[in-house]
Design a protein around this motif. Sequence first.
Motif, short mmCIF file in Angstrom:
data_model
loop_
_atom_site.label_atom_id
_atom_site.label_comp_id
_atom_site.label_asym_id
_atom_site.label_seq_id
_atom_site.Cartn_x
_atom_site.Cartn_y
_atom_site.Cartn_z
N ALA A 247 41.15 20.49 44.04
CA ALA A 247 41.18 20.70 42.87
C ALA A 247 42.24 22.52 41.95
O ALA A 247 42.47 22.61 43.28
CB ALA A 247 39.91 20.62 42.26
N GLU A 248 43.27 22.27 41.09
CA GLU A 248 43.61 23.35 40.34
C GLU A 248 42.62 24.17 40.14
O GLU A 248 42.30 24.25 38.91
CB GLU A 248 45.05 22.17 39.81
CG GLU A 248 45.26 24.26 38.96
CD GLU A 248 46.74 23.66 37.96
OE1 GLU A 248 47.14 24.16 37.24
OE2 GLU A 248 46.26 22.29 37.57
N VAL A 249 42.46 25.23 40.79
CA VAL A 249 41.52 26.22 40.48
C VAL A 249 42.45 27.97 40.12
O VAL A 249 43.06 28.14 40.42
CB VAL A 249 40.73 26.81 41.61
CG1 VAL A 249 40.03 27.61 41.32
CG2 VAL A 249 40.00 25.65 42.11
N LEU A 250 42.25 28.08 38.63
CA LEU A 250 42.70 29.29 38.52
C LEU A 250 41.49 30.24 37.94
O LEU A 250 40.53 29.82 37.59
CB LEU A 250 43.39 29.06 36.56
CG LEU A 250 43.52 30.03 35.86
CD1 LEU A 250 45.19 31.35 37.08
CD2 LEU A 250 44.77 29.62 34.71
N ARG A 251 41.77 31.33 38.51
CA ARG A 251 40.48 31.81 38.89
C ARG A 251 41.25 33.80 38.05
O ARG A 251 42.14 33.80 37.71
CB ARG A 251 40.24 32.81 40.28
CG ARG A 251 39.83 33.71 40.28
CD ARG A 251 39.16 34.73 40.38
NE ARG A 251 38.26 35.92 40.19
CZ ARG A 251 38.13 37.21 40.52
NH1 ARG A 251 39.15 37.98 40.35
NH2 ARG A 251 37.34 37.63 40.80
N VAL A 252 40.83 33.99 36.95
CA VAL A 252 40.20 34.67 35.81
C VAL A 252 39.85 35.57 36.06
O VAL A 252 38.57 35.96 36.08
CB VAL A 252 40.13 34.32 33.92
CG1 VAL A 252 39.89 35.28 32.98
CG2 VAL A 252 40.80 32.48 34.35
N GLY A 253 40.36 37.33 36.23
CA GLY A 253 40.10 38.10 36.50
C GLY A 253 40.21 39.51 35.39
O GLY A 253 41.03 38.70 33.98
N ALA A 254 40.23 40.70 34.71
CA ALA A 254 40.66 41.64 34.78
C ALA A 254 40.61 42.92 35.10
O ALA A 254 40.04 43.45 35.92
CB ALA A 254 39.53 41.79 33.21
N ALA A 255 42.12 43.53 34.71
CA ALA A 255 42.16 45.00 35.32
C ALA A 255 41.52 45.78 35.64
O ALA A 255 40.99 46.30 36.50
CB ALA A 255 43.59 45.38 35.01
N HIS A 256 40.09 46.00 34.26
CA HIS A 256 39.21 47.18 34.35
C HIS A 256 37.61 46.32 34.70
O HIS A 256 37.36 47.34 34.98
CB HIS A 256 38.68 47.17 33.01
CG HIS A 256 38.55 46.02 32.06
ND1 HIS A 256 39.11 44.78 31.59
CD2 HIS A 256 36.48 45.89 31.98
CE1 HIS A 256 37.38 43.58 31.22
NE2 HIS A 256 36.70 44.26 31.06
N LEU A 257 37.50 44.76 36.02
CA LEU A 257 36.23 44.89 35.77
C LEU A 257 36.33 44.78 37.75
O LEU A 257 37.29 44.88 38.87
CB LEU A 257 36.17 43.89 35.91
CG LEU A 257 36.06 42.54 34.48
CD1 LEU A 257 36.08 41.35 34.10
CD2 LEU A 257 34.69 43.64 34.12
N PRO A 258 35.28 45.65 38.49
CA PRO A 258 35.30 46.16 39.29
C PRO A 258 35.53 44.61 40.73
O PRO A 258 34.77 43.53 40.30
CB PRO A 258 33.68 46.57 39.79
CG PRO A 258 33.18 46.07 39.27
CD PRO A 258 33.86 46.25 37.25
N GLU A 259 35.94 44.91 41.79
CA GLU A 259 35.55 43.72 42.64
C GLU A 259 35.49 44.26 44.04
O GLU A 259 35.66 45.50 44.52
CB GLU A 259 37.32 42.81 42.91
CG GLU A 259 37.54 42.26 41.35
CD GLU A 259 37.17 41.00 41.40
OE1 GLU A 259 36.19 40.73 41.77
OE2 GLU A 259 38.05 40.71 40.54
N VAL A 260 34.53 43.72 45.00
CA VAL A 260 34.39 43.92 46.85
C VAL A 260 35.84 43.76 47.34
O VAL A 260 35.79 42.57 47.35
CB VAL A 260 33.45 43.11 47.24
CG1 VAL A 260 33.09 43.15 47.94
CG2 VAL A 260 31.98 43.71 46.55
N PRO A 261 36.79 44.34 47.95
CA PRO A 261 38.63 43.71 48.08
C PRO A 261 37.83 42.67 48.69
O PRO A 261 38.58 42.34 48.87
CB PRO A 261 38.64 45.14 48.98
CG PRO A 261 37.53 46.19 47.53
CD PRO A 261 36.63 45.65 47.47
N GLY A 262 37.64 43.34 50.06
CA GLY A 262 37.51 41.76 51.29
C GLY A 262 36.73 40.71 50.25
O GLY A 262 37.67 38.93 50.55
N LEU A 263 36.12 40.13 50.02
CA LEU A 263 35.24 39.76 49.39
C LEU A 263 36.35 38.68 47.91
O LEU A 263 36.83 37.45 48.70
CB LEU A 263 33.92 39.24 48.55
CG LEU A 263 32.69 39.50 49.67
CD1 LEU A 263 31.46 40.41 48.87
CD2 LEU A 263 32.79 38.62 50.48
N VAL A 264 37.20 39.38 47.41
CA VAL A 264 38.01 38.88 46.66
C VAL A 264 39.35 38.31 47.25
O VAL A 264 39.58 36.97 46.74
CB VAL A 264 38.22 39.82 45.82
CG1 VAL A 264 40.00 41.21 46.07
CG2 VAL A 264 39.33 39.46 44.16
#
Length: 486
Positions: A247-264
């Motif tokens: 599948a062609e997957v496009l992941r949508v995030g945002a600069a202001h949303l927190p992430e877990v660095p390794g997991l992302v």
Amino acid sequence: MIERPAVEVEDGSARSVPELISALGDAVGVALPGVRVSGGDPVLPSVYRLGALAAASVGAVTAAAAAHWSTCGGPGSPEVAVDVRHAALAFQSERHFRVDGVPSVSWAPLSGDYRTSDGWVRLHCNFDHHRDAALRALGLPPGAAEGEVARGCESRTAVDVEEAVTREGGCAAAMRSRAEWLAHPQAAAVAALPLVALRKISAEGGDARTSTPDNVPGRPLAGVRVLDLTRVIAGPVATRTLAAHGAEVLRVGAAHLPEVPGLVVETAFGKRSCHVDLRSEAETLRELVRGADVVVQAYRPGALRGRGFGPDDLARLRPGVVCVDVSAYGSRGPWGGRRGFDSLVQMVSGIASENGDGTRPCPLPAQALDHATGYLAAFGAIAGLLRRAAEGGSWQVEVSLARTAGWLDALGRTDGASAPQPSPDDVLAVMDSPFGELTYVTPPGLIEGAAPHWASPPPRQGEHAPEWPTGVAGGPASVNRRGGSG
């Protein structure tokens, strides 16, 4: 098509893994090919049948991908297989992930189990705003240390801390026994739900648009566009799995949303990544929805609906869409809108208690609820595509960590508490990336002639434009310099 009740998938302790996979297909109204299963429990150190959980959820999505491939001109009956050990190791994928040989850090300093006046409570502080909520609930100042948090918990009951942190917008969970959880009203609400709920939400639409492009031969989900609105583990595992099958997957995030660095990074293989700020760019997201076949979201239940992106809104924007909703505790009951994570659901559902001696939390040797729910979400997405191809319309899939916990409980127990941790070496591969050399667990499951693989390394966050390209991302598995299969 008859919608079968959730009980069709229960009583798992009396069923083999192939029977569990078949029951999953029956419950969502799709016929799955048979799956050859090798290996069995115990495979990971736990009293729970984690091997059966992993193999059944991986086997179901692999079989569904094979069925989808057949409907789009692929082989009529390719062999489908799953190795229990490989599937179980995939449930630990973030633990075996390395960047230039260095493991990633998954837990923030204040995340952990704390003793209370009557038991234990777990605080989830990986995101700064959740950490700050926990500190407010405990009456502690910003920057408080772990020892201060421990002292703040020890004079209060576990449920008191759980509720206080939740009121502040944070995430916490009191350790409950299995009996205590089963007596809780949320447990009853969750038990009333199907393991994988699939329903038609609109009769309009249904164009499959799943023909295999010439440049990506033989991939079961080639041509399927997936919009990924998820974070952390369960949702990203679902979309990573769909990417592994083409599948062609496009992941949508945002600069202001927190992430877990390794997991992302670890959950982004095979995807593209863009940034869209819903506060000012809602129309951009609407345009992406119009071009998608599947939309997977893991925001707190109701959060996207309030912004005009609920399942009915998506079906109007893109008739024929398959909407997949991933949550911690489901969308019903007193905790229907509560934030949660795998480690917290293990605590409240009795798993962390029963996996040890009941006196202190003993978590599973994997974020098994996250991973199983992710594979079930991917399975539900493909089931929705199959039902769409057969009947038309738009479809909604719902899965939750708490419902998956109930399924794990129903699978019974095994004498595996002292089982050794298996080595992952033969199911690891390496891939070059913008982050360095990545060592990762290869996708489990096998379809004859179409082994799952990721055709591209994880992108940097926001690396791509928020648009669907004219071509389909993908390619041969030659990007892997070393790897296993099945």
